[in-house]
Design an enzyme around this catalytic site. Sequence first.
Site, PDB file in Angstrom:
ATOM      1  N   ASP A  28      48.161  37.213  51.392  1.00 34.73           N
ATOM      2  CA  ASP A  28      47.434  36.886  50.169  1.00 34.73           C
ATOM      3  C   ASP A  28      47.073  35.400  50.155  1.00 34.73           C
ATOM      4  O   ASP A  28      47.850  34.556  50.613  1.00 34.73           O
ATOM      5  CB  ASP A  28      48.312  37.224  48.962  1.00 34.73           C
ATOM      6  CG  ASP A  28      47.501  37.546  47.725  1.00 34.73           C
ATOM      7  OD1 ASP A  28      46.393  38.083  47.872  1.00 34.73           O
ATOM      8  OD2 ASP A  28      47.985  37.267  46.607  1.00 34.73           O
ATOM      9  N   ASP A  83      40.628  33.593  51.128  1.00 39.63           N
ATOM     10  CA  ASP A  83      40.397  33.005  49.806  1.00 39.63           C
ATOM     11  C   ASP A  83      39.764  31.625  49.937  1.00 39.63           C
ATOM     12  O   ASP A  83      40.450  30.609  50.054  1.00 39.63           O
ATOM     13  CB  ASP A  83      41.729  32.921  49.052  1.00 39.63           C
ATOM     14  CG  ASP A  83      41.562  32.324  47.662  1.00 39.63           C
ATOM     15  OD1 ASP A  83      40.406  32.114  47.240  1.00 39.63           O
ATOM     16  OD2 ASP A  83      42.592  32.062  47.008  1.00 39.63           O
ATOM     17  N   GLU A  91      37.599  36.505  46.873  1.00 38.12           N
ATOM     18  CA  GLU A  91      37.615  36.244  45.429  1.00 38.12           C
ATOM     19  C   GLU A  91      36.301  35.593  45.011  1.00 38.12           C
ATOM     20  O   GLU A  91      36.129  34.393  45.183  1.00 38.12           O
ATOM     21  CB  GLU A  91      38.798  35.328  45.102  1.00 38.12           C
ATOM     22  CG  GLU A  91      39.010  35.048  43.626  1.00 38.12           C
ATOM     23  CD  GLU A  91      40.245  34.183  43.391  1.00 38.12           C
ATOM     24  OE1 GLU A  91      40.109  33.169  42.674  1.00 38.12           O
ATOM     25  OE2 GLU A  91      41.323  34.509  43.927  1.00 38.12           O
ATOM     26  N   GLY A 109      49.969  33.184  37.364  1.00 40.57           N
ATOM     27  CA  GLY A 109      51.063  32.482  36.684  1.00 40.57           C
ATOM     28  C   GLY A 109      51.088  32.783  35.196  1.00 40.57           C
ATOM     29  O   GLY A 109      50.868  33.918  34.766  1.00 40.57           O
ATOM     30  N   HIS A 156      44.626  40.488  40.293  1.00 42.40           N
ATOM     31  CA  HIS A 156      45.570  39.376  40.419  1.00 42.40           C
ATOM     32  C   HIS A 156      46.019  38.956  39.020  1.00 42.40           C
ATOM     33  O   HIS A 156      45.325  39.190  38.040  1.00 42.40           O
ATOM     34  CB  HIS A 156      44.895  38.186  41.106  1.00 42.40           C
ATOM     35  CG  HIS A 156      44.657  38.365  42.573  1.00 42.40           C
ATOM     36  ND1 HIS A 156      45.236  37.565  43.526  1.00 42.40           N
ATOM     37  CD2 HIS A 156      43.888  39.260  43.248  1.00 42.40           C
ATOM     38  CE1 HIS A 156      44.838  37.946  44.730  1.00 42.40           C
ATOM     39  NE2 HIS A 156      44.020  38.970  44.582  1.00 42.40           N
ATOM     40  N   ALA A 212      48.845  39.860  37.241  1.00 42.51           N
ATOM     41  CA  ALA A 212      49.187  41.029  36.425  1.00 42.51           C
ATOM     42  C   ALA A 212      50.645  41.068  35.983  1.00 42.51           C
ATOM     43  O   ALA A 212      51.075  42.036  35.365  1.00 42.51           O
ATOM     44  CB  ALA A 212      48.864  42.309  37.213  1.00 42.51           C
ATOM     45  N   ASN A 246      48.506  43.145  42.233  1.00 46.90           N
ATOM     46  CA  ASN A 246      49.465  42.197  42.799  1.00 46.90           C
ATOM     47  C   ASN A 246      50.529  41.841  41.762  1.00 46.90           C
ATOM     48  O   ASN A 246      50.207  41.481  40.634  1.00 46.90           O
ATOM     49  CB  ASN A 246      48.750  40.924  43.247  1.00 46.90           C
ATOM     50  CG  ASN A 246      47.823  41.153  44.427  1.00 46.90           C
ATOM     51  OD1 ASN A 246      47.649  42.275  44.901  1.00 46.90           O
ATOM     52  ND2 ASN A 246      47.222  40.084  44.913  1.00 46.90           N
ATOM     53  N   ASN A 258      54.123  39.495  41.236  1.00 48.29           N
ATOM     54  CA  ASN A 258      54.958  38.427  41.786  1.00 48.29           C
ATOM     55  C   ASN A 258      56.252  38.290  40.965  1.00 48.29           C
ATOM     56  O   ASN A 258      57.274  38.859  41.294  1.00 48.29           O
ATOM     57  CB  ASN A 258      54.167  37.113  41.809  1.00 48.29           C
ATOM     58  CG  ASN A 258      54.886  35.998  42.564  1.00 48.29           C
ATOM     59  OD1 ASN A 258      56.109  35.951  42.608  1.00 48.29           O
ATOM     60  ND2 ASN A 258      54.134  35.091  43.140  1.00 48.29           N
TER      61      ASN A 258
END
Length: 288
Positions: free
Chosen positions: A86, A110, A140, A187, A217, A219, A239, A241
Amino acid sequence: MGRPELSQNRSMAILNKAREGGYAVPGMCCYNIESIIATVRAAEAAKSPAMVLLFPWAIEYANASLVRAAADAAHNAKVPVSLHLDHAQTPELVRLAADIEDGFDSIMCDMSHYELEENLALTRELVAYCHERGIATEAEPGRIDGGEDGVADTADLEAVLTTPEQAEEFVATGIEMLAPAFGNVHGEYGPRGIQLEYDRLESINKKVGDRVRLVLHGADPFTEEIFQKCIKAGVSKVNINKGMNKHYAAVQEEMRGKPLTSVIEAGTDRMQAAIERYMHEMGSAGKA
């Protein structure tokens, strides 16, 4: 176990099936062997496909060692699990990662920190490099706000929401996965909270969703209801984290001073339980 040809790519086989089945697959952002093992165990226990995600930090920290360990765990799972890099944010890193033998099944090229034209040109060049090695690619269009641990900080750059026209331009580079910016944030969401533009996501899906798989992304704090709205609007990969890794950190605090093996095993179990919850919320449980 060698990397299959692009037409048999593991990541795309997983995501194409998700789109056809109307569910999403969790992409778990892993920093250590414990989170990798937790993802594979969760996938096997829930009978769900999954994707193990590493960040560039994994290569900076351990060269190819963690990549090879992750590939071994993913590719020997009893259910479909692929390995994805990623936010690879430099052309040099993308090439380095793509050259790791039997490593990544897919890579996010990216280049979103560049201006649009350079982003497109670099993406096109890197997609070709990956495709020659049987690796699927993600890009992206626009720029998702915020930052993430293990990724070069772009928080000082302004977020740019994706338009359907931009999405079309990126599909023309040859990518297989597209990560739209539609109000999602890497974040923390901050005081304004979660404000997603579902109509924007739906219009992007209408424009390009038949040719690329859409990736969500940012989420981590989302509810099952939000996941399902995004899936309905075309998302096939989500995704995650902190939604997994915070559980490992909590176990380390709770079990401070206990034998290290018991801390590692408890942390792995706690992460596995969190991942299985996501699999049920996204509808991928029972689909492998």
